[in-house]
Design a protein around this motif. Structure first.
Motif, PDB file in Angstrom:
ATOM      1  N   VAL A 202       0.830  -1.197   0.000  1.00 40.27           N
ATOM      2  CA  VAL A 202       0.000   0.000   0.000  1.00 40.27           C
ATOM      3  C   VAL A 202       0.867   1.251   0.000  1.00 40.27           C
ATOM      4  O   VAL A 202       0.604   2.222  -0.717  1.00 40.27           O
ATOM      5  CB  VAL A 202      -0.957  -0.019   1.210  1.00 40.27           C
ATOM      6  N   GLU A 203       1.943   1.228   0.782  1.00 38.66           N
ATOM      7  CA  GLU A 203       2.823   2.382   0.868  1.00 38.66           C
ATOM      8  C   GLU A 203       3.483   2.678  -0.476  1.00 38.66           C
ATOM      9  O   GLU A 203       3.681   3.837  -0.848  1.00 38.66           O
ATOM     10  CB  GLU A 203       3.903   2.149   1.937  1.00 38.66           C
ATOM     11  N   SER A 204       3.849   1.626  -1.213  1.00 34.33           N
ATOM     12  CA  SER A 204       4.508   1.834  -2.504  1.00 34.33           C
ATOM     13  C   SER A 204       3.564   2.421  -3.551  1.00 34.33           C
ATOM     14  O   SER A 204       3.990   3.113  -4.472  1.00 34.33           O
ATOM     15  CB  SER A 204       5.081   0.514  -3.022  1.00 34.33           C
ATOM     16  N   LEU A 205       2.264   2.158  -3.421  1.00 32.13           N
ATOM     17  CA  LEU A 205       1.291   2.687  -4.375  1.00 32.13           C
ATOM     18  C   LEU A 205       0.856   4.105  -4.025  1.00 32.13           C
ATOM     19  O   LEU A 205       0.544   4.892  -4.917  1.00 32.13           O
ATOM     20  CB  LEU A 205       0.063   1.776  -4.431  1.00 32.13           C
ATOM     21  N   LEU A 206       0.806   4.413  -2.762  1.00 31.56           N
ATOM     22  CA  LEU A 206       0.255   5.692  -2.325  1.00 31.56           C
ATOM     23  C   LEU A 206       1.350   6.748  -2.279  1.00 31.56           C
ATOM     24  O   LEU A 206       2.021   6.954  -1.264  1.00 31.56           O
ATOM     25  CB  LEU A 206      -0.399   5.537  -0.943  1.00 31.56           C
ATOM     26  N   THR A 207       1.543   7.414  -3.404  1.00 29.75           N
ATOM     27  CA  THR A 207       2.509   8.506  -3.491  1.00 29.75           C
ATOM     28  C   THR A 207       1.774   9.814  -3.732  1.00 29.75           C
ATOM     29  O   THR A 207       0.579   9.841  -4.070  1.00 29.75           O
ATOM     30  CB  THR A 207       3.501   8.254  -4.642  1.00 29.75           C
ATOM     31  N   ILE A 208       2.497  10.909  -3.574  1.00 26.88           N
ATOM     32  CA  ILE A 208       1.904  12.226  -3.809  1.00 26.88           C
ATOM     33  C   ILE A 208       1.527  12.376  -5.276  1.00 26.88           C
ATOM     34  O   ILE A 208       0.493  12.971  -5.624  1.00 26.88           O
ATOM     35  CB  ILE A 208       2.885  13.317  -3.370  1.00 26.88           C
ATOM     36  N   GLY A 209       2.348  11.812  -6.160  1.00 24.50           N
ATOM     37  CA  GLY A 209       2.054  11.907  -7.587  1.00 24.50           C
ATOM     38  C   GLY A 209       0.754  11.227  -7.957  1.00 24.50           C
ATOM     39  O   GLY A 209       0.013  11.715  -8.824  1.00 24.50           O
ATOM     40  N   VAL A 210       0.458  10.092  -7.319  1.00 19.38           N
ATOM     41  CA  VAL A 210      -0.793   9.386  -7.603  1.00 19.38           C
ATOM     42  C   VAL A 210      -1.985  10.256  -7.192  1.00 19.38           C
ATOM     43  O   VAL A 210      -2.951  10.420  -7.948  1.00 19.38           O
ATOM     44  CB  VAL A 210      -0.822   8.026  -6.883  1.00 19.38           C
ATOM     45  N   ASP A 212      -2.107  13.520  -6.766  1.00 22.40           N
ATOM     46  CA  ASP A 212      -2.172  14.730  -7.594  1.00 22.40           C
ATOM     47  C   ASP A 212      -2.747  14.415  -8.975  1.00 22.40           C
ATOM     48  O   ASP A 212      -3.523  15.206  -9.524  1.00 22.40           O
ATOM     49  CB  ASP A 212      -0.779  15.343  -7.719  1.00 22.40           C
ATOM     50  N   SER A 213      -2.410  13.259  -9.529  1.00 21.09           N
ATOM     51  CA  SER A 213      -2.952  12.875 -10.831  1.00 21.09           C
ATOM     52  C   SER A 213      -4.461  12.669 -10.773  1.00 21.09           C
ATOM     53  O   SER A 213      -5.202  13.141 -11.649  1.00 21.09           O
ATOM     54  CB  SER A 213      -2.251  11.600 -11.313  1.00 21.09           C
ATOM     55  N   VAL A 214      -4.932  11.978  -9.729  1.00 23.81           N
ATOM     56  CA  VAL A 214      -6.377  11.764  -9.589  1.00 23.81           C
ATOM     57  C   VAL A 214      -7.087  13.093  -9.347  1.00 23.81           C
ATOM     58  O   VAL A 214      -8.184  13.335  -9.851  1.00 23.81           O
ATOM     59  CB  VAL A 214      -6.661  10.761  -8.454  1.00 23.81           C
ATOM     60  N   LEU A 215      -6.449  13.991  -8.583  1.00 27.23           N
ATOM     61  CA  LEU A 215      -7.047  15.308  -8.330  1.00 27.23           C
ATOM     62  C   LEU A 215      -7.188  16.098  -9.626  1.00 27.23           C
ATOM     63  O   LEU A 215      -8.206  16.778  -9.853  1.00 27.23           O
ATOM     64  CB  LEU A 215      -6.203  16.073  -7.311  1.00 27.23           C
ATOM     65  N   LYS A 381     -11.907   8.139  -1.568  1.00 27.50           N
ATOM     66  CA  LYS A 381     -11.446   6.823  -1.133  1.00 27.50           C
ATOM     67  C   LYS A 381      -9.925   6.737  -1.154  1.00 27.50           C
ATOM     68  O   LYS A 381      -9.310   6.124  -0.268  1.00 27.50           O
ATOM     69  CB  LYS A 381     -12.049   5.737  -2.030  1.00 27.50           C
ATOM     70  N   LEU A 382      -9.306   7.352  -2.142  1.00 23.96           N
ATOM     71  CA  LEU A 382      -7.841   7.345  -2.196  1.00 23.96           C
ATOM     72  C   LEU A 382      -7.259   8.145  -1.036  1.00 23.96           C
ATOM     73  O   LEU A 382      -6.247   7.737  -0.440  1.00 23.96           O
ATOM     74  CB  LEU A 382      -7.381   7.933  -3.535  1.00 23.96           C
ATOM     75  N   ALA A 383      -7.875   9.262  -0.684  1.00 27.18           N
ATOM     76  CA  ALA A 383      -7.361  10.099   0.409  1.00 27.18           C
ATOM     77  C   ALA A 383      -7.370   9.342   1.728  1.00 27.18           C
ATOM     78  O   ALA A 383      -6.448   9.486   2.557  1.00 27.18           O
ATOM     79  CB  ALA A 383      -8.175  11.385   0.512  1.00 27.18           C
ATOM     80  N   HIS A 437      -3.468  18.619   2.188  1.00 26.64           N
ATOM     81  CA  HIS A 437      -2.219  18.272   2.866  1.00 26.64           C
ATOM     82  C   HIS A 437      -2.019  16.767   2.727  1.00 26.64           C
ATOM     83  O   HIS A 437      -2.772  15.973   3.299  1.00 26.64           O
ATOM     84  CB  HIS A 437      -2.286  18.643   4.363  1.00 26.64           C
ATOM     85  N   VAL A 438      -0.993  16.373   1.950  1.00 30.65           N
ATOM     86  CA  VAL A 438      -0.656  14.952   1.794  1.00 30.65           C
ATOM     87  C   VAL A 438       0.618  14.719   2.603  1.00 30.65           C
ATOM     88  O   VAL A 438       1.736  14.942   2.134  1.00 30.65           O
ATOM     89  CB  VAL A 438      -0.442  14.576   0.315  1.00 30.65           C
TER      90      VAL A 438
END
Length: 456
Positions: A202-210, A212-215, A381-383, A437-438
């Motif tokens: 989960v930690e490897s998937l949940l990055t700031i870039g992910v 920001d892209s969904v946002l 859900k991602l947040a 705030h991420v």
């Protein structure tokens, strides 16, 4: 008389055999010395024996010389034939004609050598022949060497062509190998992530870039819904300036067209209301977070995000009307488009009054609203899959502009404000898109600056 006869038949040798009588020799010698003592033509010379030999037959060619000439002609023909084959791929008409003439010439020479060789058999030659000149052999050897040289040149050209082709194949294989190496690295990363424990995965998937892209995708579909709503308002005769002034009454817009940002802000802030609640409830009746385990919350949120991203929101609303997502859509639609607004927007429509204020497929806003709600639902859900949870914030009107937490939704206006000689910072008119705030990273809120102190 004998001398004239010898010249007539072209004798090669004449031998005189005389009797060994000294007196007769002296008389013959005197007769030769005395010109007056020459015998008459009718005189018959006696006591002499004359032997006349016929001319020797012409010398026949040496078999070894003929063999060497035949081998040289055969080698030349082989070289010419090789040139003829080479000229066909690629086809060169001039080279084909030249090689064909050379091959025919060597075949004729080989035929002549064969005829000369057959004439060297036992017995008289059936066909009169002359001696094979030495220049014939030398010429054949020179021609053979030249043909060998041309053969080597043709072979070198063919080998060079093969080398070029092999080089091209090697370059293609190197590129394919590089692509395979890149694919192998990506597969290795995927395998490494697949073998990770659930928490690390989960930690490897949940990055700031992910996030920001969904946002960004969410903002894009929200803008699309806002354009559809504004077009309906224009068709219905709405005054957008009056509507914007009702939403934010004390804001001075730089241009009249900027009033659409107020409508976009109304949509965004209404849809993001309750984003900080686990069940996206903005009425205060949300789930207490103290009762939810962090790992369960993160895993459940990420799973819902992945599952929802693979679904069509329109099919979901049609097939599962009692799902949480459909309830969320109906609640948000009722808050944004209440019956009075929809009645005004659809005053010229044949839709019944009973359908106003409800999210139905017959509404012109149905499809665009479903896409917007689905995107915001996924972002929520991602947040909640992050640890700590992504926090949302918005800027109050009248706050001084800060480049750390804010960016203007009109960049050119922002530059004019920054370049102006005013000592005070510009004020925020209203928030268009909230910020986040991420962890320790801030994703800036997009705001519209009040133009009350600026003149353009």
């Amino acid at each position: 008389m004998l001398q004239k006869f010898a010249l007539a038949v072209k004798t090669k040798t004449i031998e005189f055999f005389a009797e060994e009588d000294e007196e007769e020799e002296e008389e013959r010698a005197v007769g030769v010395d005395d010109p007056d003592a020459c015998p008459a033509p009718e005189e018959v010379i006696t006591g002499q024996r004359v032997v006349v030999l016929r001319p020797d037959p012409a010398p026949r060619p040496d078999p070894e010389t003929l063999t060497a000439a035949a081998l040289a002609a055969l080698s030349s023909f082989q070289a010419a034939y090789l040139h003829l084959q080479t000229a066909h791929s690629p086809f060169l008409s001039d080279a084909v004609l030249s090689a064909d003439r050379a091959a025919v010439s060597h075949l004729r020479r080989l035929s002549e050598v064969k005829r000369l060789y057959l004439s060297t058999g036992p017995g008289p030659s059936p066909v009169p022949t002359s001696a094979l000149p030495l220049s014939f052999l030398l010429e054949a050897q020179v021609q053979d060497n030249q043909d060998l040289l041309r053969t080597f040149e043709a072979l070198v050209d063919r080998l060079q062509s093969d080398i070029d082709r092999k080089d091209a194949e090697a370059a293609a294989l190197e590129k394919a190998l590089a692509d395979l190496d890149g694919s192998g690295v990506r597969l290795a990363h995927r395998l490494e992530r697949a073998c990770m424990p659930a928490e690390e995965r989960v930690e490897s998937l949940l990055t700031i870039g992910v996030f920001d892209s969904v946002l960004r995708d969410t903002c894009r579909v929200t803008h699309r819904f806002a354009r559809v709503l504004i077009d309906l308002m224009n068709l219905s005769g709405w005054n957008l300036g009056v509507a914007a002034n009702c939403i934010y009454p004390d804001v001075n817009f730089t241009k009249p067209g900027h009033c659409r940002y107020a409508i976009l802000s109304y949509i965004c802030l209404g849809m993001f209301g309750g984003f900080d609640s686990y069940d996206f409830c903005d009425d205060g009746d949300g789930v207490d977070m103290d009762e939810i385990d962090v790992s369960i919350r993160r895993t459940d949120s990420l799973q819902q995000f992945i599952e929802h991203s693979a679904l069509d929101p329109l099919e979901l609303m049609r097939d599962f009307p009692s799902s949480d997502f459909v309830k969320f859509c109906k609640k948000k639609y009722a808050k944004l488009i209440h019956p009075g607004i929809e009645s005004s927007l659809l005053r010229n429509s044949a839709i019944g009054e009973s359908l106003l204020g409800s999210l139905t497929p017959s509404s012109p806003l149905y499809e665009s609203f479903a896409s917007m709600a689905s995107s915001i639902w996924m972002l929520h859900k991602l947040a909640w899959a992050y640890n700590p949870v992504v926090k949302i914030f918005q800027v109050a009107p009248g706050t001084e502009f800060s480049m750390v937490f804010m960016e203007t939704i009109v960049p050119k206006v922002d530059k004019l404000h920054m370049d102006s000689g005013s000592s005070s910072r510009p004020k925020v008119g209203f928030t268009v898109v909230p910020g986040f705030h991420v962890g320790k990273t801030v994703i800036q809120s997009r705001v519209y600056l009040d133009d009350s102190e600026q003149t353009l």
